[in-house]
Design a protein around this motif. Sequence first.
Motif, PDB file in Angstrom:
ATOM      1  N   ARG A   6       1.545   6.369  -6.933  1.00 34.20           N
ATOM      2  CA  ARG A   6       0.433   7.206  -7.401  1.00 34.20           C
ATOM      3  C   ARG A   6       0.760   8.690  -7.236  1.00 34.20           C
ATOM      4  O   ARG A   6       0.596   9.495  -8.162  1.00 34.20           O
ATOM      5  CB  ARG A   6      -0.815   6.862  -6.612  1.00 34.20           C
ATOM      6  N   MET A   7       1.255   9.032  -6.110  1.00 33.14           N
ATOM      7  CA  MET A   7       1.528  10.444  -5.830  1.00 33.14           C
ATOM      8  C   MET A   7       2.599  10.987  -6.792  1.00 33.14           C
ATOM      9  O   MET A   7       2.453  12.085  -7.346  1.00 33.14           O
ATOM     10  CB  MET A   7       1.972  10.563  -4.370  1.00 33.14           C
ATOM     11  N   SER A  15       0.828  -1.206   0.000  1.00 33.18           N
ATOM     12  CA  SER A  15       0.000   0.000   0.000  1.00 33.18           C
ATOM     13  C   SER A  15       0.858   1.251   0.000  1.00 33.18           C
ATOM     14  O   SER A  15       0.521   2.243  -0.631  1.00 33.18           O
ATOM     15  CB  SER A  15      -0.997  -0.020   1.164  1.00 33.18           C
ATOM     16  N   VAL A  16       1.995   1.195   0.679  1.00 32.89           N
ATOM     17  CA  VAL A  16       2.904   2.338   0.656  1.00 32.89           C
ATOM     18  C   VAL A  16       3.439   2.534  -0.763  1.00 32.89           C
ATOM     19  O   VAL A  16       3.478   3.648  -1.292  1.00 32.89           O
ATOM     20  CB  VAL A  16       4.076   2.134   1.652  1.00 32.89           C
ATOM     21  N   ARG A  61       3.368   9.805  -9.667  1.00 34.66           N
ATOM     22  CA  ARG A  61       2.849   9.811 -11.032  1.00 34.66           C
ATOM     23  C   ARG A  61       2.034  11.086 -11.275  1.00 34.66           C
ATOM     24  O   ARG A  61       2.204  11.769 -12.273  1.00 34.66           O
ATOM     25  CB  ARG A  61       1.995   8.569 -11.259  1.00 34.66           C
ATOM     26  N   ALA A  72       2.103   1.563  -3.542  1.00 32.96           N
ATOM     27  CA  ALA A  72       1.044   2.023  -4.448  1.00 32.96           C
ATOM     28  C   ALA A  72       0.784   3.511  -4.268  1.00 32.96           C
ATOM     29  O   ALA A  72       0.675   4.269  -5.240  1.00 32.96           O
ATOM     30  CB  ALA A  72      -0.229   1.225  -4.195  1.00 32.96           C
ATOM     31  N   ALA A  73       0.747   3.943  -2.980  1.00 33.81           N
ATOM     32  CA  ALA A  73       0.441   5.347  -2.702  1.00 33.81           C
ATOM     33  C   ALA A  73       1.554   6.251  -3.198  1.00 33.81           C
ATOM     34  O   ALA A  73       1.295   7.298  -3.816  1.00 33.81           O
ATOM     35  CB  ALA A  73       0.206   5.526  -1.209  1.00 33.81           C
ATOM     36  N   LEU A  74       2.817   5.827  -2.951  1.00 34.47           N
ATOM     37  CA  LEU A  74       3.948   6.646  -3.393  1.00 34.47           C
ATOM     38  C   LEU A  74       3.986   6.723  -4.923  1.00 34.47           C
ATOM     39  O   LEU A  74       4.205   7.796  -5.509  1.00 34.47           O
ATOM     40  CB  LEU A  74       5.268   6.070  -2.855  1.00 34.47           C
TER      41      LEU A  74
END
Lengths: 206, 714
Positions: free
Chosen positions: A23-24, A16-17, A26, A19-21
């Motif tokens: 995403r951010m 999840s970390v 990107r 994915a979040a990083l």
Amino acid sequence: MTSTGPVVHVVDDDASVRAALTRMLRIAGFEVRGYASAVEFLAVRGHAGGCLVLDVGLPGMSGVELQAVLGKIDESLPIVFLTGRGDIETSVGAMKAGAVDFLTKPVKRDALLAAVRAAIARDADARAHRAELRSLHNRFATLTTRERQVFERVIHGKLNKQIADELGTSIRTVKAHRANVMDKMEVGSLAELVGVGNRLENAAHP
Amino acid sequence: MAFAARVAVLRGHRRSMTAFAAAIARRGEGHPHPLRVAVFVFVGYYLGARLGLALTFVPNPISVLWPPNSVAFGAMLLLPAGSWWVVVAAALPAHLLAELQGGVPIAMVLCWFVSNMSEAMIGAACLQLLLRQPLTFATLRDVSAFMVAAFVAAFASSFLDAAFVALNRFGDSPYWIVWRTRLLSNVTAALTVVPVIVTWHASRRSGLVASGRAGALEAGALIAGLLAVTLVVFDSTLTSTVTPALIYLPLPFLLWATLRFGPQGASGAFAIVATLVIWGTGHGLGPLGTRLPAENAFSVQLFLIFAGPTLLCLAAALEERRRAEQSRRASDRLFHLLLQATNDAVYERDLSSDAVRFSGHGLAPFGYLAATTPPTFAAFAALIHPDDRERVLAAHLGAVEGGGGHWDSEFRLRRNDARYTHVHEQGLVVRERTGGPPSQMIGTLTDITERRETDELSQRLAQASRLAAMGELTASIAHEINQPMSAILANVDAAEMLLDTGQHGSDELRQILQDIRSDDLRASEVIRHIRALANKREIAFVRFDVNELARAVLRLASTTARRRGVALVSRFATVPLVHGDRIHVQQILLNLLFNGMDAVVDMAAGRRRLELSTAQTERGDVEVRIRDWGHGIPAGQCERIFDSFFTTKEHGMGLGLSIARTLVEANGGHITAENHPDGGAVFRFTLRVEAPPAGMSPTGRAEGELPRSAMRGG
């Protein structure tokens, strides 16, 4: 950004970390690729330029160990470390080994983006530098043995007459070789030639 | 027939042999061989009878002194009751031999034998009843029991004897005269003869009181003097005309014998004097031989009956004192040996004069000689490190005033070489009577420098490992929670940037929100998991001594107490074992002690103390009480102070007392707080002596599940 632009490689075992990083980063405009472990990152060859966002506490090979491995590879990417705990010793070690930054989780957006930009810039510099060095090498490779002997002596500040004596030839011949070297190495002055020579020597003996 | 008779005789013979063997076997520790006693009785009885007959003065048929009965009496005292028949059997031939020579009719002779033996047996039985242990004449109790037995035996048997005389029409004396004469004669004989037999038999086993060459010389001089004086006073014509006051002349020798040779000397010397007095008086000599023979006999008997027991009592009293002294010396010696073995210093402080007396080797373990040892408590207190002094004096004061009577402190004491050494002092307040004012304080000082060093080292190690474990745990908790927090933050940042760009799709935002939700749930899952982990420890109910546990906790808290200048005083009552979880109770005590220290730390030195005491309640539970001398609990807040996050302290978290209450209740007790009328607060909690019902603690919580506040630690 196009696919040939810089890529941010995010290595974090926490899905999840990661994915979040990803995403951010990107959304911030970077091309991002995620990896769950150091080994997974190493398995991919021929990384595009950019930087590495690396979690220190990776299972298996840790972030610091990955840094050490990458340090032995020529075209290594600049690293931005992320850590769960503010471990001073580790951070000092990582910074000495060339890390761009050492950030604690949860990481602030501006700090991360700044670090990633700095890392990419550093990578771009390094790439430009490496590209230039490569073309110098290519040019150097076109020199004949005689031309290399003359080139070596010129950049060490020897006069044409001295070179001619050492090589057992005439001053005129030395002058001709010198002109060829200037041509092949694509420089217009003696000072430029000396600079190129030094860079080549430094690259050979870092 | 002849054959059958022979068999019967043989059987009878064998039976008597078996009985005799049994008598020998019964001979326990200290009993002489029955055969030896039989010979002694035969000889003693015969000679005694001859002497008695020689001392019989007409017209009375009764002797002035009749020793044979007392020989039998004394012999029986040396044997167990089952072997008394040996004495009777040995006395009979001696009796017949002696009496028949005197031309007394055979019926009278046999009657006398019966009354004589009855006296011996009554006396011996009476003594067995009164003492239930062998007679030794070494205690006043022995002597008085013997006097009662001797009197009862002579008194009772004299009725029989006088009746026999009357029945046999022997002599002309009336019944009561015979009775009285025999009573006095036999009491005199018993007082004279029995002590000699018993004490001289005892001396065969334990040796003479005064032995060796000097002892023998002294005894010789004593006997010679005694004989000379007694012969001159009672057995010569020299004194017949002189005042009767001369009868006291042998007294110094009798006292000499008593003081120097104990009961044995007293009885021996008295026997000599008695014999010589009776003989002399019987022959009309000496100060008591001036009247008619019967009157003389009466005087002699009274004289002897009063003198004998007096000497025996004196000897017994001296013996008792000698033994008490001996045992005191033995215990003193033991005490000194113990002191030397432990290398402790022990002192007594007289509270009226403030003088201090050190026992044994004094303060030698701390380098002080007799001359440099402090003579007063004030001088001793000056040797206590200035930083510790107030605290130690407060502990002393607490023991004296608090009524506890015990104190226990650790401090630095200046050695004679000016170095400081750590000592552990344990003390006791002595009162002349229970509840009375204290008169003395007794303290022991143990050098614990070495022990403290190891203690401190192990404490530091324990602390370090605790901290390390704590660090590990926090780091892992931090990591577990940090991960979802990082993801949430990154997602929020992403969403924000997405909104900023203005070109967002609702799908992406929805995905982000979903991720945030799942990370949030994950974080709370981590917290729930940690809590479950912390609650995992099961309550281990065991029976234990709360006093012992409290002592250990006091030791644990002593370092902090010393650092904070707080005196810890304890007063433990004898209480039954309690039922509970040791670790819980330890935590409760620590929390209450630390709470107490916080309460008194800003007070004046005299009030910087805590008292921990235990007692049994009326309901049978054990109550532990911790009293402080602080400011007390603000009005109306005695209940609230046990609530979580309620605190009256500047830096408190408000958890210590809350945890204490939770743990007390989990152990089936209850805790209360109140202000003491003399200032300060008192916390009491109870512990159950009986086990709580299985599976459920009395508060209704299942075992193993603690309320939330319990896991947060002190």
